[in-house]
Design a protein around this motif. Structure first.
Motif, PDB file in Angstrom:
ATOM      1  N   UNK A 102       0.823  -1.200   0.000  1.00 60.72           N
ATOM      2  CA  UNK A 102       0.000   0.000   0.000  1.00 60.72           C
ATOM      3  C   UNK A 102       0.867   1.263   0.000  1.00 60.72           C
ATOM      4  N   UNK A 103       1.933   1.251   0.786  1.00 58.09           N
ATOM      5  CA  UNK A 103       2.773   2.447   0.844  1.00 58.09           C
ATOM      6  C   UNK A 103       3.514   2.683  -0.468  1.00 58.09           C
ATOM      7  N   UNK A 104       3.856   1.616  -1.172  1.00 55.68           N
ATOM      8  CA  UNK A 104       4.555   1.794  -2.446  1.00 55.68           C
ATOM      9  C   UNK A 104       3.611   2.154  -3.583  1.00 55.68           C
ATOM     10  N   UNK A 105       2.373   1.717  -3.492  1.00 55.10           N
ATOM     11  CA  UNK A 105       1.465   1.944  -4.611  1.00 55.10           C
ATOM     12  C   UNK A 105       0.568   3.147  -4.417  1.00 55.10           C
ATOM     13  N   UNK A 106       0.460   3.666  -3.212  1.00 54.18           N
ATOM     14  CA  UNK A 106      -0.417   4.833  -3.026  1.00 54.18           C
ATOM     15  C   UNK A 106       0.258   6.061  -3.624  1.00 54.18           C
ATOM     16  N   UNK A 107      -0.548   6.846  -4.283  1.00 58.54           N
ATOM     17  CA  UNK A 107      -0.015   8.027  -4.950  1.00 58.54           C
ATOM     18  C   UNK A 107      -0.696   9.255  -4.378  1.00 58.54           C
ATOM     19  N   UNK A 108       0.089  10.244  -4.036  1.00 59.89           N
ATOM     20  CA  UNK A 108      -0.454  11.480  -3.504  1.00 59.89           C
ATOM     21  C   UNK A 108      -0.445  12.517  -4.618  1.00 59.89           C
ATOM     22  N   UNK A 109      -1.574  13.143  -4.799  1.00 59.75           N
ATOM     23  CA  UNK A 109      -1.691  14.163  -5.829  1.00 59.75           C
ATOM     24  C   UNK A 109      -2.022  15.482  -5.160  1.00 59.75           C
ATOM     25  N   UNK A 110      -1.216  16.469  -5.442  1.00 58.37           N
ATOM     26  CA  UNK A 110      -1.426  17.783  -4.862  1.00 58.37           C
ATOM     27  C   UNK A 110      -1.938  18.719  -5.947  1.00 58.37           C
ATOM     28  N   UNK A 111      -2.820  19.599  -5.554  1.00 60.46           N
ATOM     29  CA  UNK A 111      -3.329  20.597  -6.484  1.00 60.46           C
ATOM     30  C   UNK A 111      -2.248  21.660  -6.650  1.00 60.46           C
ATOM     31  N   UNK A 112      -1.935  22.025  -7.886  1.00 58.78           N
ATOM     32  CA  UNK A 112      -0.905  23.061  -8.066  1.00 58.78           C
ATOM     33  C   UNK A 112      -1.384  24.379  -7.469  1.00 58.78           C
ATOM     34  N   UNK A 113      -0.472  25.162  -6.927  1.00 55.59           N
ATOM     35  CA  UNK A 113      -0.872  26.429  -6.307  1.00 55.59           C
ATOM     36  C   UNK A 113      -1.394  27.404  -7.352  1.00 55.59           C
ATOM     37  N   UNK A 114      -2.274  28.241  -6.920  1.00 53.50           N
ATOM     38  CA  UNK A 114      -2.826  29.249  -7.821  1.00 53.50           C
ATOM     39  C   UNK A 114      -1.756  30.278  -8.166  1.00 53.50           C
ATOM     40  N   UNK A 115      -1.846  30.788  -9.362  1.00 56.26           N
ATOM     41  CA  UNK A 115      -0.879  31.803  -9.794  1.00 56.26           C
ATOM     42  C   UNK A 115      -1.085  33.071  -8.966  1.00 56.26           C
ATOM     43  N   UNK A 116      -0.004  33.709  -8.545  1.00 57.39           N
ATOM     44  CA  UNK A 116      -0.160  34.914  -7.722  1.00 57.39           C
ATOM     45  C   UNK A 116      -0.692  36.080  -8.558  1.00 57.39           C
ATOM     46  N   UNK A 117      -1.430  36.926  -7.891  1.00 56.70           N
ATOM     47  CA  UNK A 117      -1.904  38.129  -8.551  1.00 56.70           C
ATOM     48  C   UNK A 117      -0.838  39.211  -8.417  1.00 56.70           C
TER      49      UNK A 117
END
Length: 146
Positions: free
Chosen positions: A43-58
């Protein structure tokens, strides 16, 4: 075909089943712990974490000049700025000359030949080599290892 006889898993499975089918009070807890460990690793080798890319700064641009300036206003502000820069450079040059003169007076009061030192410095600037640094032959510690 000989290699298949060496890598045949059937005797290993039969040996495992003969040991596992014997009555033993620890066989089920050992099986559960080993499956948990193996499952956790998989499970630890196959689990994948996906992060949302940060929003572009204004970005907010701050303008310090009127965007509707005429060319004459731009030239006048450039000329005024250049005059301020020239005055600042002249004051800096005066400060440097005053500092040099103070050091010359200090050197003369200490008994140093300031004029000869300035001539050597000017000669070094023209030649590009510092003569004040000792060469290896002049350094008495150059031959000794530390």
């Amino acid at each position: 075909m000989r290699i298949l006889k060496r890598l045949n898993p059937i005797p290993g499975v039969r040996d495992f089943w003969s040991e596992f089918s014997r009555p033993n009070e620890y066989r089920w807890p050992v099986l559960v712990v080993s499956l948990l460990i193996t499952g956790t690793l998989f499970y630890s080798f196959t689990s994948e974490k996906t992060y949302i890319p940060p929003a572009a700064p204004e970005v907010t641009y701050i303008t310090s000049f009127d965007p509707d300036r005429t060319d004459e206003e731009i030239m006048a502000s450039n000329i005024a700025n250049q005059q301020r820069k020239d005055a600042l450079a002249a004051r800096q040059q005066q400060r440097e000359e005053l500092r040099k003169e103070l050091y010359r007076e200090l050197g003369r009061a200490s008994g140093l030949d300031v004029d000869r030192m300035e001539a050597e410095i000017e000669a070094d600037r023209e030649s590009g080599e510092p003569s004040g640094a000792p060469s290896l032959s002049e350094n008495p510690r150059a031959d000794t290892a530390e």
